[in-house]
Design an enzyme around this catalytic site. Structure first.
Site, mmCIF file in Angstrom:
data_model
loop_
_atom_site.group_PDB
_atom_site.id
_atom_site.type_symbol
_atom_site.label_atom_id
_atom_site.label_comp_id
_atom_site.label_asym_id
_atom_site.label_seq_id
_atom_site.Cartn_x
_atom_site.Cartn_y
_atom_site.Cartn_z
ATOM 1 N N GLY A 29 0.859 -1.182 0.000
ATOM 2 C CA GLY A 29 0.000 0.000 0.000
ATOM 3 C C GLY A 29 0.893 1.228 0.000
ATOM 4 O O GLY A 29 1.863 1.277 -0.750
ATOM 5 N N SER A 71 3.127 3.294 2.660
ATOM 6 C CA SER A 71 3.602 3.153 4.041
ATOM 7 C C SER A 71 3.409 4.422 4.862
ATOM 8 O O SER A 71 3.111 4.348 6.059
ATOM 9 C CB SER A 71 5.075 2.731 4.052
ATOM 10 N N CYS A 130 6.131 -5.386 0.753
ATOM 11 C CA CYS A 130 6.261 -4.091 0.093
ATOM 12 C C CYS A 130 6.206 -2.954 1.122
ATOM 13 O O CYS A 130 7.129 -2.789 1.900
ATOM 14 C CB CYS A 130 5.204 -3.933 -1.008
ATOM 15 N N ILE A 158 5.738 -3.620 -7.334
ATOM 16 C CA ILE A 158 4.938 -2.441 -7.659
ATOM 17 C C ILE A 158 5.385 -1.288 -6.753
ATOM 18 O O ILE A 158 5.173 -1.329 -5.549
ATOM 19 C CB ILE A 158 3.431 -2.706 -7.467
ATOM 20 N N ARG A 159 6.006 -0.284 -7.328
ATOM 21 C CA ARG A 159 6.565 0.838 -6.539
ATOM 22 C C ARG A 159 7.306 0.288 -5.314
ATOM 23 O O ARG A 159 7.142 0.767 -4.200
ATOM 24 C CB ARG A 159 5.455 1.811 -6.113
ATOM 25 N N HIS A 169 4.956 -8.511 -3.898
ATOM 26 C CA HIS A 169 3.545 -8.767 -3.552
ATOM 27 C C HIS A 169 3.144 -10.220 -3.818
ATOM 28 O O HIS A 169 2.553 -10.523 -4.859
ATOM 29 C CB HIS A 169 2.631 -7.863 -4.382
ATOM 30 N N GLU A 183 0.724 -11.797 -2.594
ATOM 31 C CA GLU A 183 -0.744 -11.907 -2.562
ATOM 32 C C GLU A 183 -1.382 -11.625 -3.916
ATOM 33 O O GLU A 183 -2.574 -11.917 -4.116
ATOM 34 C CB GLU A 183 -1.321 -10.959 -1.499
#
Length: 213
Positions: free
Chosen positions: A54, A56, A85, A145-146, A190, A192
């Protein structure tokens, strides 16, 4: 020491991809229940915790606003916790490139991380990682992702579980992307967002083992 054979796992649900983690956990026989965690009461009811991806900084702000910051810090000192992440950033002892005003960290994990190592959302990518001690011989398809990376190991107790294995932009193949320190686990990617629950199974078994010691 206990003979515990199942655990109740919470997923911090302040922001980010928490539902995907819960769905992964529900398929594991060692998980008696998987719940979203938004309150101190919910946190105190679980045996282990996942802090999802998400943003942070937003997670830290919401956790502080909801009076969860100190209970979370106490939890990660004692109980099995996995940060993915943004969750890895939250568990880190130090973070580079924090936003103006600073970054609320839970700490506990002896690493320094670089935030957003690979750039923006459009720079997201997938790659195969070899983690035989964690997921067996078949490589794991990791989605970044980022994503942050681990810039420095700050404790001899931290075990490296995975490296990037190929150069991505200016980031070298030797860059560390997954670690374990006792009851704490962190991945820069990630799991998930795949259909592969081997890392979730590893975390659950790791958590059970910590209760049996």
């Amino acid at each position: 020491m206990t003979n515990q054979t199942t655990i109740k796992v919470g997923v911090l649900a302040l922001q980010g991809a928490f539902l995907e983690h819960i769905n992964m956990l529900k398929d594991l026989p060692e998980v008696s229940e998987a719940i979203p965690v938004r309150t101190v009461e919910q946190l105190s009811s679980v045996d282990a915790l996942i802090i999802p991806g998400g943003e942070s900084t937003s997670m830290g702000i919401i956790a502080e606003r909801w009076n969860l910051l100190e209970p979370l810090r106490a939890f990660v000192k004692e109980k099995p916790t996995w940060g993915t992440c943004a969750g890895m950033i939250m568990l880190a002892q130090e973070a580079n490139s924090a936003k103006k005003g600073g970054q609320q960290l839970l700490g506990g994990l002896g690493i320094r991380v670089n935030r957003n190592q690979f750039g923006t959302q459009k720079d997201s990518f997938g790659t195969l990682l070899h983690m035989p001690e964690v997921v067996g011989e078949e490589p794991f398809h990791a989605i970044f992702i980022r994503a942050p990376v681990i810039a420095e190991i700050l404790s001899d107790d931290v075990k490296v579980l995975a490296r990037l294995e190929r150069q991505v932009g200016d980031t070298t193949a030797e860059t560390i992307v997954a670690v374990q320190q006792g009851h704490l686990l962190a991945t820069a990617f990630h799991p998930e967002l795949t259909h592969d629950n081997r890392l979730h199974a590893f975390f659950v078994k790791m958590a059970l083992k910590s209760f049996q010691q």
